[in-house]
Design an enzyme around this catalytic site. Structure first.
Site, PDB file in Angstrom:
ATOM      1  N   GLU A   1       0.846  -1.199   0.000  1.00 28.55           N
ATOM      2  CA  GLU A   1       0.000   0.000   0.000  1.00 28.55           C
ATOM      3  C   GLU A   1       0.883   1.251   0.000  1.00 28.55           C
ATOM      4  OE1 GLU A   1      -3.304   0.385  -0.515  1.00 28.55           O
ATOM      5  OE2 GLU A   1      -2.424   2.363  -0.703  1.00 28.55           O
TER       6      GLU A   1
ATOM      7  N   LYS B   1       8.186  -1.702  -2.466  1.00 26.49           N
ATOM      8  CA  LYS B   1       7.604  -0.912  -1.381  1.00 26.49           C
ATOM      9  C   LYS B   1       8.696  -0.329  -0.481  1.00 26.49           C
ATOM     10  CE  LYS B   1       5.062   1.024   1.464  1.00 26.49           C
ATOM     11  NZ  LYS B   1       4.220   2.177   1.221  1.00 26.49           N
TER      12      LYS B   1
ATOM     13  N   CYS C   1       6.388   4.600   8.976  1.00 23.56           N
ATOM     14  CA  CYS C   1       6.950   3.839   7.855  1.00 23.56           C
ATOM     15  C   CYS C   1       8.408   4.129   7.521  1.00 23.56           C
ATOM     16  CB  CYS C   1       6.102   4.067   6.617  1.00 23.56           C
ATOM     17  SG  CYS C   1       4.469   3.372   6.785  1.00 23.56           S
TER      18      CYS C   1
HETATM   19  P1  NAD Z   1      -1.603  -0.409  12.708  1.00 25.11           P
HETATM   20  O1  NAD Z   1      -0.799  -0.727  13.897  1.00 25.11           O
HETATM   21  O2  NAD Z   1      -2.386   0.862  12.650  1.00 25.11           O
HETATM   22  O3  NAD Z   1      -2.678  -1.588  12.474  1.00 25.11           O
HETATM   23  C1  NAD Z   1      -2.351  -2.931  12.544  1.00 25.11           C
HETATM   24  C2  NAD Z   1      -3.477  -3.659  13.262  1.00 25.11           C
HETATM   25  O4  NAD Z   1      -3.256  -5.060  13.160  1.00 25.11           O
HETATM   26  C3  NAD Z   1      -3.571  -3.364  14.765  1.00 25.11           C
HETATM   27  O5  NAD Z   1      -4.840  -2.803  15.043  1.00 25.11           O
HETATM   28  C4  NAD Z   1      -3.368  -4.739  15.433  1.00 25.11           C
HETATM   29  O6  NAD Z   1      -4.183  -4.920  16.576  1.00 25.11           O
HETATM   30  C5  NAD Z   1      -3.776  -5.681  14.338  1.00 25.11           C
HETATM   31  N1  NAD Z   1      -3.223  -7.034  14.457  1.00 25.11           N
HETATM   32  C6  NAD Z   1      -1.935  -7.399  14.591  1.00 25.11           C
HETATM   33  N2  NAD Z   1      -1.817  -8.733  14.607  1.00 25.11           N
HETATM   34  C7  NAD Z   1      -3.073  -9.241  14.491  1.00 25.11           C
HETATM   35  C8  NAD Z   1      -3.597 -10.556  14.453  1.00 25.11           C
HETATM   36  N3  NAD Z   1      -2.802 -11.620  14.496  1.00 25.11           N
HETATM   37  N4  NAD Z   1      -4.934 -10.710  14.347  1.00 25.11           N
HETATM   38  C9  NAD Z   1      -5.750  -9.629  14.286  1.00 25.11           C
HETATM   39  N5  NAD Z   1      -5.305  -8.358  14.305  1.00 25.11           N
HETATM   40  C10 NAD Z   1      -3.976  -8.156  14.400  1.00 25.11           C
HETATM   41  O7  NAD Z   1      -0.629  -0.506  11.467  1.00 25.11           O
HETATM   42  P2  NAD Z   1      -0.771   0.225  10.040  1.00 25.11           P
HETATM   43  O8  NAD Z   1      -0.221   1.603  10.118  1.00 25.11           O
HETATM   44  O9  NAD Z   1      -2.128   0.005   9.503  1.00 25.11           O
HETATM   45  O10 NAD Z   1       0.275  -0.604   9.197  1.00 25.11           O
HETATM   46  C11 NAD Z   1       0.009  -1.921   8.785  1.00 25.11           C
HETATM   47  C12 NAD Z   1       1.028  -2.315   7.741  1.00 25.11           C
HETATM   48  O11 NAD Z   1       0.908  -1.451   6.598  1.00 25.11           O
HETATM   49  C13 NAD Z   1       2.484  -2.187   8.196  1.00 25.11           C
HETATM   50  O12 NAD Z   1       3.228  -3.218   7.611  1.00 25.11           O
HETATM   51  C14 NAD Z   1       2.906  -0.857   7.608  1.00 25.11           C
HETATM   52  O13 NAD Z   1       4.295  -0.798   7.367  1.00 25.11           O
HETATM   53  C15 NAD Z   1       2.154  -0.826   6.305  1.00 25.11           C
HETATM   54  N6  NAD Z   1       1.884   0.514   5.766  1.00 25.11           N
HETATM   55  C16 NAD Z   1       1.502   1.532   6.599  1.00 25.11           C
HETATM   56  C17 NAD Z   1       1.202   2.775   6.065  1.00 25.11           C
HETATM   57  C18 NAD Z   1       0.768   3.906   6.941  1.00 25.11           C
HETATM   58  O14 NAD Z   1       0.681   5.032   6.453  1.00 25.11           O
HETATM   59  N7  NAD Z   1       0.478   3.700   8.208  1.00 25.11           N
HETATM   60  C19 NAD Z   1       1.251   2.973   4.692  1.00 25.11           C
HETATM   61  C20 NAD Z   1       1.614   1.918   3.873  1.00 25.11           C
HETATM   62  C21 NAD Z   1       1.922   0.690   4.428  1.00 25.11           C
HETATM   63  C1  UDX Z   2       4.776   7.452   3.666  1.00 26.23           C
HETATM   64  C2  UDX Z   2       4.756   7.344   2.137  1.00 26.23           C
HETATM   65  O1  UDX Z   2       4.613   8.652   1.574  1.00 26.23           O
HETATM   66  C3  UDX Z   2       3.620   6.456   1.679  1.00 26.23           C
HETATM   67  O2  UDX Z   2       3.677   6.277   0.262  1.00 26.23           O
HETATM   68  C4  UDX Z   2       3.757   5.108   2.366  1.00 26.23           C
HETATM   69  O3  UDX Z   2       2.694   4.272   1.980  1.00 26.23           O
HETATM   70  C5  UDX Z   2       3.779   5.274   3.876  1.00 26.23           C
HETATM   71  O4  UDX Z   2       4.842   6.164   4.247  1.00 26.23           O
HETATM   72  P1  UDX Z   2       3.369   8.804   5.451  1.00 26.23           P
HETATM   73  O5  UDX Z   2       4.463   8.429   6.372  1.00 26.23           O
HETATM   74  O6  UDX Z   2       1.965   8.556   5.850  1.00 26.23           O
HETATM   75  O7  UDX Z   2       3.557   8.086   4.045  1.00 26.23           O
HETATM   76  O8  UDX Z   2       3.461  10.388   5.130  1.00 26.23           O
HETATM   77  P2  UDX Z   2       4.425  11.246   4.197  1.00 26.23           P
HETATM   78  O9  UDX Z   2       3.617  12.271   3.533  1.00 26.23           O
HETATM   79  O10 UDX Z   2       5.276  10.421   3.332  1.00 26.23           O
HETATM   80  O11 UDX Z   2       5.339  12.006   5.254  1.00 26.23           O
HETATM   81  C6  UDX Z   2       6.296  11.321   6.033  1.00 26.23           C
HETATM   82  C7  UDX Z   2       7.096  12.316   6.857  1.00 26.23           C
HETATM   83  O12 UDX Z   2       7.955  13.095   6.034  1.00 26.23           O
HETATM   84  C8  UDX Z   2       6.213  13.322   7.619  1.00 26.23           C
HETATM   85  O13 UDX Z   2       6.738  13.541   8.893  1.00 26.23           O
HETATM   86  C9  UDX Z   2       6.311  14.564   6.769  1.00 26.23           C
HETATM   87  O14 UDX Z   2       6.092  15.743   7.500  1.00 26.23           O
HETATM   88  C10 UDX Z   2       7.756  14.474   6.285  1.00 26.23           C
HETATM   89  N1  UDX Z   2       7.997  15.208   5.033  1.00 26.23           N
HETATM   90  C11 UDX Z   2       7.381  14.829   3.886  1.00 26.23           C
HETATM   91  C12 UDX Z   2       8.874  16.280   5.034  1.00 26.23           C
HETATM   92  O15 UDX Z   2       9.446  16.629   6.060  1.00 26.23           O
HETATM   93  N2  UDX Z   2       9.095  16.938   3.867  1.00 26.23           N
HETATM   94  C13 UDX Z   2       8.494  16.592   2.690  1.00 26.23           C
HETATM   95  O16 UDX Z   2       8.755  17.246   1.662  1.00 26.23           O
HETATM   96  C14 UDX Z   2       7.600  15.496   2.715  1.00 26.23           C
END
Ligand code: NAD
Ligand code: UDX
Length: 461
Positions: free
Chosen positions: A164, A219, A275
């Protein structure tokens, strides 16, 4: 054999699972989607009739949940039932940096992923497509395959990687209009089943299919490149401060070169979020595990630069306040790691505040979306001092004017739009003199603030 997907289960109702499944449910009303999580509080919040109480704040999310919830979008803690019934299972659980054992502080902790795989293997009685939605180290699919294919049952599993790319704060727009959707896999029909879901609203030429390993590695690579741009411009911001160049002007000048591009060149107090740091550390760990020292050292520098930026921002506050902040009130505006989210994971604000607390500053935090208790939990997690001391030195205000009242300095750590609209003259009147502002986001207008009598510092000026 073509697959028909009628039911989807997503394990992990967090920042990725929640918004992603909400958008799929909205766009594909014929598919029934159940989001499951072992966190009962989180599921209860997703089911809360009051949409302001959803566990995640994202612009546009509550409207979509209102539209799809109860129709074809469901939230539940019954993980097994949802797995059993689903044709396709997304794994969207957290993959944090390991904080124990081998690879501590570097490798991704895959225990939650493995638990999901074992649970799927135990429960499934019909064929399933299992989709990696979490960000995973390259070759994780091989481990999943091994767990799923050794159950002794006759159930077939097809594994896809579908990382994602949404960013928090713009998640809904990113999901509705993705630059690309990436699907890696081995089985053509399984890949096609997932392509067909996204093709409901995404242009076909933006849906990219690759082999499993390219998808997994893309990713980590995408996040590493994005974070690298922030560290690159942040490194130049320090040089700007020494030379009279202005980092915004430099960013504009280089960004107009179409080969460089203008996005992600905003100098800041340092990147945060769940991330960037985690994924780069993981990349570094993977490179080291293949004995690729130069590759590892190259990417590690992105993190070192980011740590330096947070540290030097805090140091500059201390130095400017005549080398001591002991007992001085410092207002911190913004705790989330970026605007338009309530997520604070790895937020630069936590580290800046911790550094100031180490110097016995009296910090007052205001953030429009982060609850007070979260601020304390974030600080206590670092274990820098006894919790009682943290709670004595730090406080959280619900009103920004209260947070700034009688302060010696204000630090802007998140770029919330509302900060621009404050009555800065009123804030100035109620502060100590000299009244310092340290703008870690270059959000405010220098001329206006200097006119009001503030002493204004911004990153890269
Ligand atoms: P998060 O911590 O918000 O959510 C994960 C959820 O999974 C939690 O609510 C937890 O309770 C649940 N969970 C864990 N193990 C479980 C199990 N065995 N059964 C049921 N539920 C379970 O995490 P997130 O930010 O959504 O990230 C999830 C993944 O997506 C990570 O690998 C992250 O790197 C990736 N990712 C995050 C972002 C972002 O912006 N947060 C963007 C892209 C990818
Ligand atoms: C990032 C990636 O952008 C996204 O594609 C991936 O799926 C998850 O990780 P996110 O961490 O949610 O997303 O936010 P992002 O907009 O990337 O910002 C990350 C950090 O960098 C923030 O603290 C932001 O303030 C900082 N940032 C971003 C800067 O300081 N300068 C910039 O120009 C851009």
């Amino acid at each position: 054999m073509a697959f028909t997907i009628k039911k989807i289960c997503c394990i992990g109702a967090g920042y990725v699972g929640g918004p992603t499944m909400s958008v799929i449910a909205q766009q594909c009303p014929d598919i029934q989607i159940t989001l499951v999580d072992m966190n009962t509080e989180r599921i209860a919040a997703w089911n809360n009739p009051d949409l302001d109480q959803l566990p995640i704040y994202e612009p546009g999310l509550s409207d979509i949940v209102a539209e799809a919830r109860g129709r074809n979008l469901f939230f539940s803690t019954d993980v097994e039932k949802a797995i059993e019934e689903a044709d396709m299972i997304f794994i969207s659980v957290n993959t944090p940096t390991k904080n124990y054992g081998k690879g501590k502080g570097m490798a991704a902790d895959l225990k939650y992923i493995e638990l999901c795989a074992r649970q799927i293997a135990d429960v499934a009685t019909s064929d399933k497509i299992v989709v990696e939605k979490s960000t995973l180290p390259v070759r994780t699919a091989a481990a999943l395959k091994s767990i799923l294919h050794n159950t002794g049952s006759s159930v077939n599993f097809h594994i896809l990687s579908n990382p994602e790319f949404l960013a928090e704060g713009t998640a809904i727009q990113d999901l509705l209009n993705p630059d690309r959707v990436l699907i890696g896999g081995e089985n053509k029909e399984a890949i096609q089943a997932l392509v067909d879901i996204y093709a409901g609203w995404v242009d076909k030429d933006r849906i990219l299919t690759t082999n499993l390993w390219s998808s997994e590695l893309s990713k980590l690579t995408a996040n590493a490149f994005l974070a690298q741009r922030v560290s690159s411009i942040n490194s130049i911001s320090e040089l700007c401060e020494k030379t009279g160049a202005d980092v915004q002007e430099v960013a504009k000048a280089i960004g107009m070169d179409t080969r460089i591009g203008s996005k992600f060149l905003k100098a800041s107090v340092g990147f945060g979020g769940s991330c960037f740091q985690k994924d780069i550390l993981n990349l570094v760990y993977i490179a080291r595990s293949y004995n690729l020292q130069e590759v590892a050292d190259y990417w590690e520098q992105v993190i070192l630069m980011n740590n330096h930026q947070k540290q030097r921002f805090a140091d500059n506050i201390i130095q400017t306040l005549f080398n001591t902040v002991n007992g001085k009130k410092i207002a911190i505006l913004g705790w989330a790691f970026k605007k338009d989210t309530n997520d604070t994971r790895e937020s630069a604000a936590i580290y800046v505040a911790d550094h100031l607390l180490n110097e016995q500053a009296d910090i007052h935090v205001y953030d429009p979306k982060v609850p007070a208790e979260k601020v304390f939990v974030d600080l206590e997690y670092l274990n820098s001092r006894p919790d009682a001391e943290t709670r004595r030195l730090a406080s959280v205000s619900e009103d920004p004017y209260e947070a700034c009242k009688d302060a010696h300095a204000i630090a802007i750590l998140t770029e919330w739009d509302e900060f621009k609209t404050y009555d800065w003259a009123r804030i100035k009147r109620n502060m100590k003199s000299p009244s310092f502002i340290f703008d870690g986001r270059k959000l405010l207008d220098r001329a206006q603030l200097e006119e009001l009598g503030f002493v204004y510092y911004a990153i890269g000026e």
